[in-house]
Design an enzyme around this catalytic site. Sequence first.
Site, mmCIF file in Angstrom:
data_model
loop_
_atom_site.group_PDB
_atom_site.id
_atom_site.type_symbol
_atom_site.label_atom_id
_atom_site.label_comp_id
_atom_site.label_asym_id
_atom_site.label_seq_id
_atom_site.Cartn_x
_atom_site.Cartn_y
_atom_site.Cartn_z
ATOM 1 N N ASN A 104 0.812 -1.228 0.000
ATOM 2 C CA ASN A 104 0.000 0.000 0.000
ATOM 3 C C ASN A 104 0.838 1.267 0.000
ATOM 4 O OD1 ASN A 104 -2.117 -1.721 -0.069
ATOM 5 N ND2 ASN A 104 -2.795 -1.378 2.032
ATOM 6 N N CYS A 134 -15.968 -4.380 -3.683
ATOM 7 C CA CYS A 134 -15.296 -5.658 -3.399
ATOM 8 C C CYS A 134 -15.967 -6.266 -2.172
ATOM 9 C CB CYS A 134 -13.800 -5.437 -3.179
ATOM 10 S SG CYS A 134 -13.461 -4.490 -1.715
ATOM 11 N N ARG A 163 -16.902 0.793 -2.387
ATOM 12 C CA ARG A 163 -15.645 1.543 -2.302
ATOM 13 C C ARG A 163 -15.843 2.893 -3.012
ATOM 14 N NH1 ARG A 163 -11.555 -2.254 -1.141
ATOM 15 N NH2 ARG A 163 -10.280 -0.483 -0.491
ATOM 16 N N ILE A 223 -14.663 1.223 9.870
ATOM 17 C CA ILE A 223 -14.178 1.654 8.543
ATOM 18 C C ILE A 223 -14.968 0.952 7.446
ATOM 19 C CG2 ILE A 223 -12.161 1.881 7.032
ATOM 20 C CD1 ILE A 223 -11.795 3.456 9.596
ATOM 21 N N ARG A 249 -2.525 -11.222 -4.134
ATOM 22 C CA ARG A 249 -2.537 -9.773 -4.398
ATOM 23 C C ARG A 249 -1.638 -9.030 -3.418
ATOM 24 N NH1 ARG A 249 -8.369 -7.386 -4.947
ATOM 25 N NH2 ARG A 249 -6.984 -5.604 -5.072
HETATM 26 C C1 EPZ Z 1 -6.642 1.791 1.630
HETATM 27 O O1 EPZ Z 1 -7.768 1.678 0.777
HETATM 28 C C2 EPZ Z 1 -5.982 0.423 1.600
HETATM 29 N N1 EPZ Z 1 -5.603 0.092 0.230
HETATM 30 C C3 EPZ Z 1 -6.949 -0.635 2.134
HETATM 31 O O2 EPZ Z 1 -6.217 -1.853 2.190
HETATM 32 C C4 EPZ Z 1 -7.355 -0.266 3.549
HETATM 33 O O3 EPZ Z 1 -8.310 -1.203 4.012
HETATM 34 C C5 EPZ Z 1 -7.980 1.141 3.532
HETATM 35 O O4 EPZ Z 1 -7.040 2.090 2.976
HETATM 36 C C6 EPZ Z 1 -8.347 1.616 4.928
HETATM 37 O O5 EPZ Z 1 -7.201 1.625 5.739
HETATM 38 C C7 EPZ Z 1 -4.518 0.669 -0.313
HETATM 39 O O6 EPZ Z 1 -3.872 1.491 0.299
HETATM 40 C C8 EPZ Z 1 -4.167 0.230 -1.706
HETATM 41 P P1 EPZ Z 1 -10.075 4.538 2.188
HETATM 42 P P2 EPZ Z 1 -8.593 3.018 0.377
HETATM 43 O O7 EPZ Z 1 -10.347 5.423 1.019
HETATM 44 O O8 EPZ Z 1 -7.703 4.185 0.293
HETATM 45 C C9 EPZ Z 1 -14.645 5.489 2.754
HETATM 46 C C10 EPZ Z 1 -5.686 -4.046 1.647
HETATM 47 O O9 EPZ Z 1 -6.066 -5.031 2.241
HETATM 48 N N2 EPZ Z 1 -14.435 6.370 1.592
HETATM 49 O O10 EPZ Z 1 -9.124 4.988 3.238
HETATM 50 O O11 EPZ Z 1 -9.424 2.658 -0.811
HETATM 51 C C11 EPZ Z 1 -14.491 4.015 2.397
HETATM 52 O O12 EPZ Z 1 -15.714 3.474 1.940
HETATM 53 C C12 EPZ Z 1 -6.652 -2.926 1.337
HETATM 54 O O13 EPZ Z 1 -4.505 -3.832 1.324
HETATM 55 C C13 EPZ Z 1 -15.434 7.285 1.261
HETATM 56 O O14 EPZ Z 1 -16.477 7.367 1.906
HETATM 57 O O15 EPZ Z 1 -9.549 3.159 1.637
HETATM 58 C C14 EPZ Z 1 -14.076 3.417 3.721
HETATM 59 O O16 EPZ Z 1 -15.226 3.191 4.504
HETATM 60 C C15 EPZ Z 1 -8.073 -3.354 1.556
HETATM 61 N N3 EPZ Z 1 -15.231 8.105 0.180
HETATM 62 C C16 EPZ Z 1 -13.221 4.515 4.370
HETATM 63 O O17 EPZ Z 1 -13.591 5.727 3.694
HETATM 64 C C17 EPZ Z 1 -14.082 8.063 -0.571
HETATM 65 O O18 EPZ Z 1 -13.937 8.843 -1.530
HETATM 66 C C18 EPZ Z 1 -11.717 4.313 4.209
HETATM 67 O O19 EPZ Z 1 -11.479 4.119 2.842
HETATM 68 C C19 EPZ Z 1 -13.085 7.124 -0.212
HETATM 69 C C20 EPZ Z 1 -13.286 6.298 0.872
#
Ligand code: EPZ
Length: 418
Positions: free
Chosen positions: A23, A115, A120, A327, A397
């Site tokens: 990440n 997913c 997401r 989350i 992955r």
């Molecule tokens: C990152 O995803 C990680 N992936 C995820 O890891 C990790 O679970 C996640 O952060 C939370 O820590 C990578 O870094 C590649 P978020 P990301 O945007 O950035 C909501 C793994 O296992 N949200 O921080 O996509 C969302 O629905 C993966 O390696 C909005 O509402 O996660 C979630 O509830 C799985 N609007 C929360 O925020 C947005 O525009 C956190 O999502 C974006 C997100």
Amino acid sequence: MDQIIIEGGYPLRGEVNISGAKNSALPILAAALLAESKSRFKNIPKVKDVTTMLKIISSLGAEIIQKDDTLELNPVVHKSFASYEFVSTMRASICLLGPLLAKKRETKISLPGGCAIGPRPIDLHLKGLQKLGAKIKIEKGYISARGELRGNNIDLKGPFGSSVLATANIMMAACLAKGKTTIFHPAREPELIDLANFLNKMGADIKGAGGRKIEIEGVKRLEGKEHTIIPDRIEAASYVIATAITHGEAEIKRADPKHLSFPLKKLRQAGVQIALKPGGLIVRANERLRPLHFITAPYPGFPTDIQPLMSVLLCLTEGKSVIKEDIYPNRFVYTGELQRMGADIIPREAGIIIRGVNVLKGAKVMVSDIRAGAALILAGLAAEGETIISRVYHMDRGYEDLVKKLSGLGARIRRERT
Ligand code: EPZ
């Protein structure tokens, strides 16, 4: 499709080297496209998501040369289009949006799919880029973004806290915007500090990454640089908990315990013995562990990615544990598979209650996402008898050499083609 077969009940002993953080590597590879010259990377993990990102980056025109443990990226970008075929296999490719918009002033990227862990959304990404002046259209499943970027104040607070990849996208785009950008309520993950360090090496002017406010002064150009990716804290946590659940003793090397302060504190509360040493940590657990309560939260809180792993450990403690997932409230698909192994788990609103049992029994189980897969591996390592795990491509992955590393620690584990 491959499956993994585990004969459970063998304590893990020995040492394991942690790979580079998936990440961190994903946004940093995207950031390299902002430069006018080549970048060179070390400690890029050999995992499927990185391979997918490299395929997308090559399809844009960039040249990639991998030699031994070094990856060279020449950011010759002719196109700024990322197709559904690629993006749907890895939603993290959304972090190409910021760099391509900043570098090419226009880009078209497929909307990422959902997913197993839940919807997401990308509203925070789009809101942030619009605040930087981007004109954004969404049609036929694609995001089209264009425009000259100008610095602005952006608040990334969402309903579930901030967003890791939205913070990455806005930080990268703001580096080449005209003027100053301030990001309020950014995500604070170590992977974003690693990204900011790489961007600053390239000539960006970013202050405050990892804190409650990030300030970015736009610059005219960035030059490619060398960078070593930080260790993968989620992989490290996976091996810490694998050692604990099998009542073993192992040294987790090339890890950074500072990135795991909160989970390590909770593991110590459960009775896991953890000793820090330069470049890693030693883990030991030889008596039955105690139950815990925890709520997942944005960094530096308890990471959602470790929630499935910790839940499996708590299935075998003495007493009742309560877990709340703030989350990804639906991130419990894996619990159905654990119940088939004898776990006593009761769903509750955005969480679960676990009543510890004395033993888990091996069974045929199916993986739904990368960390659920890791959780089922841990369950198989601890269970009595044989566990057969299908759809293991999810783990490919994000876990480099998973079977090899676990075998090196004494696990009875093999991978077979079906
Ligand atoms: C990152 O995803 C990680 N992936 C995820 O890891 C990790 O679970 C996640 O952060 C939370 O820590 C990578 O870094 C590649 P978020 P990301 O945007 O950035 C909501 C793994 O296992 N949200 O921080 O996509 C969302 O629905 C993966 O390696 C909005 O509402 O996660 C979630 O509830 C799985 N609007 C929360 O925020 C947005 O525009 C956190 O999502 C974006 C997100």
